[in-house]
Design a protein around this motif. Sequence first.
Motif, PDB file in Angstrom:
ATOM      1  N   LYS A   1      10.704  -5.119  -9.151  1.00  0.00           N
ATOM      2  CA  LYS A   1       9.828  -6.279  -9.363  1.00  0.00           C
ATOM      3  C   LYS A   1       8.533  -6.147  -8.564  1.00  0.00           C
ATOM      4  CE  LYS A   1      11.357 -10.623 -10.667  1.00  0.00           C
ATOM      5  NZ  LYS A   1      11.991 -11.908 -10.464  1.00  0.00           N
ATOM      6  N   PHE A   2       8.654  -5.678  -7.328  1.00  0.00           N
ATOM      7  CA  PHE A   2       7.482  -5.486  -6.490  1.00  0.00           C
ATOM      8  C   PHE A   2       6.602  -4.379  -7.068  1.00  0.00           C
ATOM      9  CE2 PHE A   2       6.010  -4.615  -1.835  1.00  0.00           C
ATOM     10  CZ  PHE A   2       4.879  -5.385  -2.015  1.00  0.00           C
ATOM     11  N   LEU A   3       7.234  -3.321  -7.546  1.00  0.00           N
ATOM     12  CA  LEU A   3       6.483  -2.215  -8.130  1.00  0.00           C
ATOM     13  C   LEU A   3       5.746  -2.646  -9.392  1.00  0.00           C
ATOM     14  CD1 LEU A   3       5.651   0.732  -7.914  1.00  0.00           C
ATOM     15  CD2 LEU A   3       7.713   1.334  -9.197  1.00  0.00           C
TER      16      LEU A   3
ATOM     17  N   LYS B   1       3.149   5.859  -2.984  1.00  0.00           N
ATOM     18  CA  LYS B   1       4.336   6.597  -3.436  1.00  0.00           C
ATOM     19  C   LYS B   1       4.358   6.685  -4.964  1.00  0.00           C
ATOM     20  CE  LYS B   1       8.197   6.224  -0.487  1.00  0.00           C
ATOM     21  NZ  LYS B   1       9.457   5.541  -0.197  1.00  0.00           N
ATOM     22  N   ALA B   2       4.026   5.580  -5.623  1.00  0.00           N
ATOM     23  CA  ALA B   2       4.009   5.566  -7.089  1.00  0.00           C
ATOM     24  C   ALA B   2       2.945   6.524  -7.635  1.00  0.00           C
ATOM     25  CB  ALA B   2       3.770   4.150  -7.608  1.00  0.00           C
ATOM     26  N   LEU B   3       1.767   6.542  -7.014  1.00  0.00           N
ATOM     27  CA  LEU B   3       0.707   7.444  -7.462  1.00  0.00           C
ATOM     28  C   LEU B   3       1.104   8.902  -7.246  1.00  0.00           C
ATOM     29  CD1 LEU B   3      -2.510   5.584  -6.294  1.00  0.00           C
ATOM     30  CD2 LEU B   3      -1.666   5.851  -8.630  1.00  0.00           C
ATOM     31  N   VAL B   4       1.748   9.196  -6.132  1.00  0.00           N
ATOM     32  CA  VAL B   4       2.231  10.559  -5.889  1.00  0.00           C
ATOM     33  C   VAL B   4       3.234  10.939  -6.972  1.00  0.00           C
ATOM     34  CG1 VAL B   4       3.632  11.983  -4.326  1.00  0.00           C
ATOM     35  CG2 VAL B   4       1.782  10.568  -3.407  1.00  0.00           C
ATOM     36  N   ASP B   5       4.127  10.034  -7.297  1.00  0.00           N
ATOM     37  CA  ASP B   5       5.118  10.271  -8.345  1.00  0.00           C
ATOM     38  C   ASP B   5       4.424  10.574  -9.678  1.00  0.00           C
ATOM     39  OD1 ASP B   5       8.311   9.484  -8.888  1.00  0.00           O
ATOM     40  OD2 ASP B   5       7.020   9.198 -10.633  1.00  0.00           O
ATOM     41  N   LEU B   6       3.451   9.748 -10.030  1.00  0.00           N
ATOM     42  CA  LEU B   6       2.746   9.920 -11.304  1.00  0.00           C
ATOM     43  C   LEU B   6       1.875  11.174 -11.314  1.00  0.00           C
ATOM     44  CD1 LEU B   6       1.851   6.187 -11.959  1.00  0.00           C
ATOM     45  CD2 LEU B   6       3.526   7.583 -13.210  1.00  0.00           C
TER      46      LEU B   6
ATOM     47  N   GLY C   1       0.814  -1.211   0.000  1.00  0.00           N
ATOM     48  CA  GLY C   1       0.000   0.000   0.000  1.00  0.00           C
ATOM     49  C   GLY C   1       0.846   1.258   0.000  1.00  0.00           C
ATOM     50  N   LYS C   2       1.890   1.264   0.816  1.00  0.00           N
ATOM     51  CA  LYS C   2       2.778   2.430   0.896  1.00  0.00           C
ATOM     52  C   LYS C   2       3.460   2.676  -0.448  1.00  0.00           C
ATOM     53  CE  LYS C   2       6.873   2.262   2.893  1.00  0.00           C
ATOM     54  NZ  LYS C   2       7.970   2.228   3.881  1.00  0.00           N
ATOM     55  N   TYR C   3       3.999   1.637  -1.057  1.00  0.00           N
ATOM     56  CA  TYR C   3       4.680   1.794  -2.350  1.00  0.00           C
ATOM     57  C   TYR C   3       3.697   2.204  -3.440  1.00  0.00           C
ATOM     58  CZ  TYR C   3       8.756  -0.607  -0.306  1.00  0.00           C
ATOM     59  OH  TYR C   3       9.827  -0.970   0.459  1.00  0.00           O
ATOM     60  N   GLY C   4       2.472   1.681  -3.377  1.00  0.00           N
ATOM     61  CA  GLY C   4       1.459   2.084  -4.350  1.00  0.00           C
ATOM     62  C   GLY C   4       1.135   3.560  -4.239  1.00  0.00           C
TER      63      GLY C   4
ATOM     64  N   VAL D   1      -7.744   3.435  -3.153  1.00  0.00           N
ATOM     65  CA  VAL D   1      -6.419   2.910  -3.504  1.00  0.00           C
ATOM     66  C   VAL D   1      -5.963   1.908  -2.447  1.00  0.00           C
ATOM     67  CG1 VAL D   1      -3.979   3.492  -3.837  1.00  0.00           C
ATOM     68  CG2 VAL D   1      -5.757   4.984  -4.784  1.00  0.00           C
ATOM     69  N   ILE D   2      -6.081   2.286  -1.185  1.00  0.00           N
ATOM     70  CA  ILE D   2      -5.640   1.399  -0.109  1.00  0.00           C
ATOM     71  C   ILE D   2      -6.442   0.103  -0.114  1.00  0.00           C
ATOM     72  CG2 ILE D   2      -5.503   1.122   2.408  1.00  0.00           C
ATOM     73  CD1 ILE D   2      -4.786   4.146   2.499  1.00  0.00           C
ATOM     74  N   ARG D   3      -7.749   0.195  -0.314  1.00  0.00           N
ATOM     75  CA  ARG D   3      -8.565  -1.021  -0.374  1.00  0.00           C
ATOM     76  C   ARG D   3      -8.157  -1.905  -1.551  1.00  0.00           C
ATOM     77  NH1 ARG D   3     -12.490   2.791   1.032  1.00  0.00           N
ATOM     78  NH2 ARG D   3     -13.444   2.408   3.058  1.00  0.00           N
TER      79      ARG D   3
END
Length: 148
Positions: free
Chosen positions: A39-41, A11-16, A6-9, A78-80
């Motif tokens: 790989k996780f991303l 972070k990725a959305l903030v980046d995008l 969830g945290k990485y997701g 997003v978290i769900r």
Amino acid sequence: MLTNKGKYGLKALVDLAGLEPGQTAFVADIATRNNIPKKFLDTILLELRNNGFLRSKKGPHGGHALSKPADEIMIGQVIRALDGPLAPMRYASRTAFEACDDCRDPASCQIRISMTQVREAMAAVLDTMTLTQFVASEQPDQDLITGE
């Protein structure tokens, strides 16, 4: 509790969300900028795409981008999508309720009642917070982080 997924997701959305309209980003670049295992991303971005938050395009001019404006993406959704229900315990969940093996009466169980209140408070914040608001939110007070 928010998992690394969830945290990485987020972070990725903030980046995008920081990209110019029409611009895309490659997984490797997002991973490097945010210190996320590539790989996780890859897996996380696929889930975000499958849940309608991202669009992607293959090729040298491809990459990932938000599928809709950041002010239409709700953080709770997003978290769900990545971590499942917001409730801290299954027996406090609205969508994935499971009674405790040792609970005689879930309707009067003080633990379930309290954890349901926690879930409601979390949902009240996360279900009304857009990605735009999440990106723009102020940095936490350093005293709160350090405990001073």
